[in-house]
Design an enzyme around this catalytic site. Structure first.
Site, PDB file in Angstrom:
ATOM      1  CE  LYS A  71      -3.892  -2.333   2.338  1.00  0.00           C
ATOM      2  NZ  LYS A  71      -4.493  -2.507   3.478  1.00  0.00           N
ATOM      3  CD  GLN A 115      -3.425  -4.349   6.361  1.00  0.00           C
ATOM      4  OE1 GLN A 115      -3.756  -3.158   6.046  1.00  0.00           O
ATOM      5  NE2 GLN A 115      -3.877  -5.293   6.086  1.00  0.00           N
ATOM      6  CG  ASP A 138      -9.563   0.401   4.847  1.00  0.00           C
ATOM      7  OD1 ASP A 138      -9.239  -0.101   3.790  1.00  0.00           O
ATOM      8  OD2 ASP A 138      -8.902   0.354   6.068  1.00  0.00           O
TER       9      ASP A 138
HETATM   10  N1  GUN Z   1      -6.881  -6.277   6.269  1.00  0.00           N
HETATM   11  C1  GUN Z   1      -7.124  -7.041   5.138  1.00  0.00           C
HETATM   12  N2  GUN Z   1      -7.742  -6.325   4.130  1.00  0.00           N
HETATM   13  C2  GUN Z   1      -7.805  -5.155   4.634  1.00  0.00           C
HETATM   14  C3  GUN Z   1      -8.368  -3.833   4.010  1.00  0.00           C
HETATM   15  O1  GUN Z   1      -8.787  -3.688   2.865  1.00  0.00           O
HETATM   16  N3  GUN Z   1      -8.508  -2.589   5.057  1.00  0.00           N
HETATM   17  C4  GUN Z   1      -7.683  -3.032   6.191  1.00  0.00           C
HETATM   18  N4  GUN Z   1      -7.840  -1.602   7.006  1.00  0.00           N
HETATM   19  N5  GUN Z   1      -7.293  -4.100   6.825  1.00  0.00           N
HETATM   20  C5  GUN Z   1      -7.434  -5.108   5.950  1.00  0.00           C
END
Ligand code: GUN
Length: 303
Positions: A71, A115, A138
């Site tokens: 990311k 996350q 998100d």
């Molecule tokens: N953990 C796995 N996928 C995601 C996501 O799309 N966003 C976040 N914040 N955590 C994750």
């Protein structure tokens, strides 16, 4: 226009994008959208605004760290500012919330992502509620989820948003089509159905407790699979010509990445299909960048 990708199944190379209209490539479409994002980031920078994404990670789970690194790398690649906050697994909930409050107040940060999953001693719902909905790239905050459901402008959950883009950019018909969702998570399954409903699909939700699953999935013109089970869907589950979207990211018995769909079993019968890797995965990060860009553009409009 259909985006072609020749998936060389003999050696599993995803590098050759020549002539296979059945494979919906998130790698290709994601790259194209990221180029569009990069151009818009440059325009914002000319106005003195650099979109900023802050990512908080708690603990040292290797898979989560890999996701977060990707990311960060992707946000930097499109010219954004990236801030990574790494907190120890022992961090208290209060300390984490304090960090989120700090980022909420930071004008150089337009997107905040925590996350998931978080350690058990931390209340995930409380963490999500603490993120300013205007920075919730998100799309997990209940305010954004609620707005999305009633069709108001909101940050959309990145994976379903990315899937909508895959369908749109391959000119896959949605209106009037029967979309069947396998999996009912808050992050993928539930919002996915809503986004397709808004685009006039007829939507059926199925999940791990659905009886006679194949009877439902065989009705699908568009089948979205997000159940988290390796090669769970095979040719007996699908209708001839169905568009199959595989959200899964698992490892098979040989340690090779694979989805929730048994690709080799389904391929011939499907009308179009996303590979794993190179299908939905690249779209999730792309839409995170898109949401961060939209957030930064919004602050520019307001000032
Ligand atoms: N953990 C796995 N996928 C995601 C996501 O799309 N966003 C976040 N914040 N955590 C994750």
């Amino acid at each position: 226009m259909v985006y072609y990708q020749n998936l060389l199944r003999s050696n599993n190379s995803l590098e050759d994008y020549s002539v296979n209209e059945k494979v919906i490539s998130g790698k290709v479409i994601g790259q194209q959208i990221r180029e569009e994002i990069q151009e818009r980031v440059e325009r914002l920078k000319e106005q003195g605004v650099t979109p900023g994404l802050a990512v908080i990670i708690v603990g040292d789970d290797p898979a989560s760290h890999t996701y977060v690194r990707n990311k960060q790398k992707s946000s930097l690649a499109v010219g954004m500012k990236s801030e990574l906050i790494e907190l120890p697994v022992t961090v208290t909930e209060e300390e984490l919330l304090k960090e989120i409050h700090r980022l909420n107040e930071d004008d150089t940060i337009h997107g905040i992502l925590v996350q998931l999953p978080l350690p058990e001693h931390i209340d995930e719902d409380r963490v999500i509620l603490t993120i300013d909905p205007a920075k919730d790239v998100d799309g997990f905050h209940p305010e954004n989820v609620g707005k999305m459901i009633i069709g108001q402008r909101a940050f959309l959950s990145c994976t379903p948003y990315g899937i909508v883009k895959l369908l749109e950019r391959t000119n896959t018909p949605i209106k009037g089509q029967h979309a069947v969702i396998v999996g009912r998570s808050n992050i993928v399954g539930k919002p996915m159905g809503q986004l397709l409903l808004q685009r006039d699909a007829t939507v059926t939700y199925t999940h791990s407790r659905t009886e006679n699953l194949a009877e439902h999935t065989k009705q699908a013109d568009i089948l979205i699979v997000a159940i988290g089970r390796t090669k769970f869907i095979n040719e007996t589950h699908i209708k001839e010509g169905a568009v199959v979207i595989d959200v899964g990211m698992n490892r098979d018995e040989n340690g090779k990445l694979c989805g929730d769909v048994d690709y080799d079993s389904v391929y011939d019968k499907s009308g179009a299909i996303t590979p794993v890797p190179g299908g939905v995965g690249p779209m999730t990060i792309t839409m995170l960048l898109k949401n961060t860009l939209l957030s930064a553009e919004e602050t520019c409009k307001q000032s």
